[in-house]
Design a protein around this motif. Structure first.
Motif, short mmCIF file in Angstrom:
data_model
loop_
_atom_site.label_atom_id
_atom_site.label_comp_id
_atom_site.label_asym_id
_atom_site.label_seq_id
_atom_site.Cartn_x
_atom_site.Cartn_y
_atom_site.Cartn_z
N GLU A 144 0.73 -1.30 -0.10
CA GLU A 144 0.18 -0.12 0.06
C GLU A 144 0.87 1.19 0.03
N TRP B 56 -8.27 -2.98 2.33
CA TRP B 56 -7.37 -3.41 1.36
C TRP B 56 -8.20 -3.91 0.06
N VAL C 236 -5.75 -2.71 -2.94
CA VAL C 236 -4.25 -3.25 -2.47
C VAL C 236 -4.49 -4.71 -2.65
#
Length: 602
Positions: A478, A508, A513
């Motif tokens: 990230e 996420w 991500v």
């Protein structure tokens, strides 16, 4: 340890003389004496086997040394680097390589070989040593008549196959025609001192073979620049910033999320590295043991040169009291007159000994067989130092400057009628408070690293506390803006109480991500479902990722989960790749060689 007639090959007069001498020697003097005796015995062997000593001396001695290491957690690599530095300081040309990076067909060209290798699991070589180990034991292994070698074996004497990989390599090199430059050393978990002694012995043997003089390194010289920074032998006292239970109410588990400050330490780490913690024994267990002993808890003992502590403090913070090993029993037998102990260790009782050791501690041992030795110093002198516990780091330093996070599952169980606790996990879960300081060090792990290309897809498999390094991976990706796809397989008992870091995974997934996540909560369904079952359910897509060049990471329990996941991967490669089992295994072996199949298992 005091030499006695019962625990040594010496008579009473010899034992007394040796005890008197050894007590006056410094560590470097002991190392020099060890090298001298080894070199002397090698010279005598040459004469008794009919080989003229002049012939040995006249042979040219190569200044080139190859060091091969096999390491699961990084200890062997660290020792290889230190050994290489010492040899270079003594005028030798050194090549250091992981066994997995070494071309086996080069072995027959080497004149001086040092092997530093750990043993993993039930006597198995570490992942990055398997290919070399298999080659050495195959029909392709060459004759090594011109090779001089020495092996440093790392292990844990609480396991049945203690230092087995090092023992196997040592005997195989000899079988292939190699000659021992210096005797093999088998190192337990507290390996620093014996490893240093081995290095000194190797250097002394090389110098002797050259016909030169060897002067042992003085105590002051041992304090190298590396020792001025924080390390395994010089841990940093890290302040505890956070200590939370990640599990919900009603869970069968207790998993702690711990945050530690690295401010002022200069310590750095990468995703995939581990953190070592030096724990203390449970005060209640120490009190239980002291009640069984006949000595005053405040009586002093010397735990090492210049370090004197009360018996209570030594049993709390220095000596291991929760694990029994066969070597410990054998040492105790040399100091004890207990007939039952002697019977237990009699030839033919190996399985009985193994059963006795499992799940018992020092309290059990003293209750069963009494104390040993003629003094409290003699009693503690044969105990191991508490080994550090390694935990996969659960944070990215880029995302959390000056901090390191851990995910630790508290271990509690019953055995032989008593409640038992994991030394380090319950130290962290029950006694470490905010503001306390914990002794730590960073353990680099080159065998568990994110791809150098951020576009490479990653598949992460981490049930339970095996989730830790993948939290670190995701934080790092990230922060760096990695574009490669990421797929997470997580599992535990219950969705409601055991979904570790749930909100972070959801975040996420939302921001991209993390591309995909599959979970398996084994107690929420009538039939237990684990991460390997989820992998098999998605076999087509998973194999497609592999064909795209994805790297597979596995973290967690080795005994069951890691084997099940490995077999699931083989099945997926076999069925989706339309390969037979042999070719599927070759496919996975090639992934390992390319560092596309990495494991952090325990």
């Amino acid at each position: 340890m005091q030499l006695q007639v019962m625990n040594s090959p010496f008579n009473q007069e010899q034992a007394e003389l040796l005890n008197q001498l050894l007590s006056t020697l410094t560590e470097s003097q002991k190392v020099w004496l060890s090298g001298f005796l080894t070199a002397s015995s090698q010279g005598m062997a040459a004469v008794t086997t009919g080989e003229p000593s002049s012939q040995r001396i006249s042979q040219p001695v190569s200044k080139e040394i190859t060091i091969l290491y096999g390491s699961q957690s990084g200890n062997a690599k660290g020792l290889a680097n230190k050994t290489g530095k010492t040899l270079e300081e003594n005028g030798f040309q050194v090549t250091i390589s992981a066994m997995s990076d070494f071309k086996p067909n080069q072995l027959k060209k080497i004149k001086n070989l040092l092997v530093i290798v750990s043993t993993h699991g039930e006597g198995e070589p570490p992942d990055n040593a398997k290919s070399f180990y298999e080659f050495l034991h195959s029909k392709r292994a060459p004759k090594l008549d011109g090779l001089q070698f020495s092996v440093l074996a790392l292990g844990d004497s609480s396991y049945e196959f203690y230092c087995q990989t090092g023992k196997d390599v040592d005997s195989k090199l000899e079988e292939l025609g190699g000659t021992r430059l210096y005797a093999r050393f088998d190192c337990d978990v507290d390996f620093e001192e014996p490893a240093a002694e081995w290095v000194e012995g190797v250097v002394a043997s090389l110098k002797t073979a050259e016909g030169g003089d060897f002067s042992p390194i003085q105590e002051t010289q041992l304090q190298t620049a590396a020792e001025t920074v924080y390390s395994r032998s010089n841990p940093f006292k890290a302040e505890v910033l956070e200590n939370l239970n990640l599990n919900g109410r009603g869970s069968n588990k207790e998993t702690r999320h711990i945050e530690l400050s690295l401010e002022g330490s200069g310590l750095v780490y990468e995703p995939g590295d581990a953190l070592g913690i030096y724990p203390e024994n449970d005060p209640e267990l120490v009190e239980e043991l002291l009640k069984e002993l006949t000595w005053d808890p405040q009586e002093t003992v010397m735990v090492k040169q210049g370090d004197v502590r009360s018996l209570k403090e030594a049993l709390t913070s220095y000596y291991e009291i929760t694990v029994l090993t066969k070597p410990l029993l054998e040492k105790i037998a040399g100091l004890s007159v207990n007939e039952k102990l002697q019977e237990l260790l009699a030839p033919g009782n190996e399985e009985t000994v193994k059963d006795y050791l499992h799940g018992r501690d020092l309290v059990d041992l003293v209750r069963n067989f009494g104390v040993w030795g003629n003094s409290v110093q003699e009693f503690v002198s044969i105990l191991r130092k508490i080994p550090p516990r390694l935990y996969s780091i659960a944070s990215s330093l880029t995302a959390n400057p000056d901090e390191v996070h851990l995910t630790i599952g508290a271990v509690r169980y019953q055995a032989h009628g008593r409640d038992r606790k994991g030394v380090s996990s319950c130290f962290c879960a029950e006694r470490v408070q905010l503001g306390d300081h914990v002794s730590i060090f960073i353990q680099p792990n080159e065998n568990f690293k994110l791809p150098t290309n951020p576009d490479t897809p990653v598949i992460m498999i981490g049930p339970g506390t095996g989730v830790a390094p993948f939290r670190s991976f995701m934080q790092e990706r990230e922060e760096t803006g990695a574009k490669g796809k990421a797929w997470m397989f997580f599992g535990d008992q219950h969705f409601r109480t055991d979904f570790l870091y749930q909100t972070e995974w959801q975040k996420w997934l939302k921001n991209g991500v993390l591309t995909k996540m599959d979970v398996a909560f084994s107690r929420d369904t009538e039939k237990k479902v684990y991460v390997q079952h989820r992998m098999l359910e998605h076999r087509k897509e998973l194999f497609a990722w592999l064909e795209e060049g994805a790297t597979v990471y596995l973290c967690g329990d080795e005994k069951n989960m890691a084997h099940d996941v490995h077999h699931a991967l083989l099945e997926i490669i076999e069925t989706e790749g339309k390969l037979n089992r042999e070719n599927a295994e070759a496919y996975l072996a090639e992934m390992k060689r390319q560092k596309r199949y990495q494991r952090d298992v325990y």
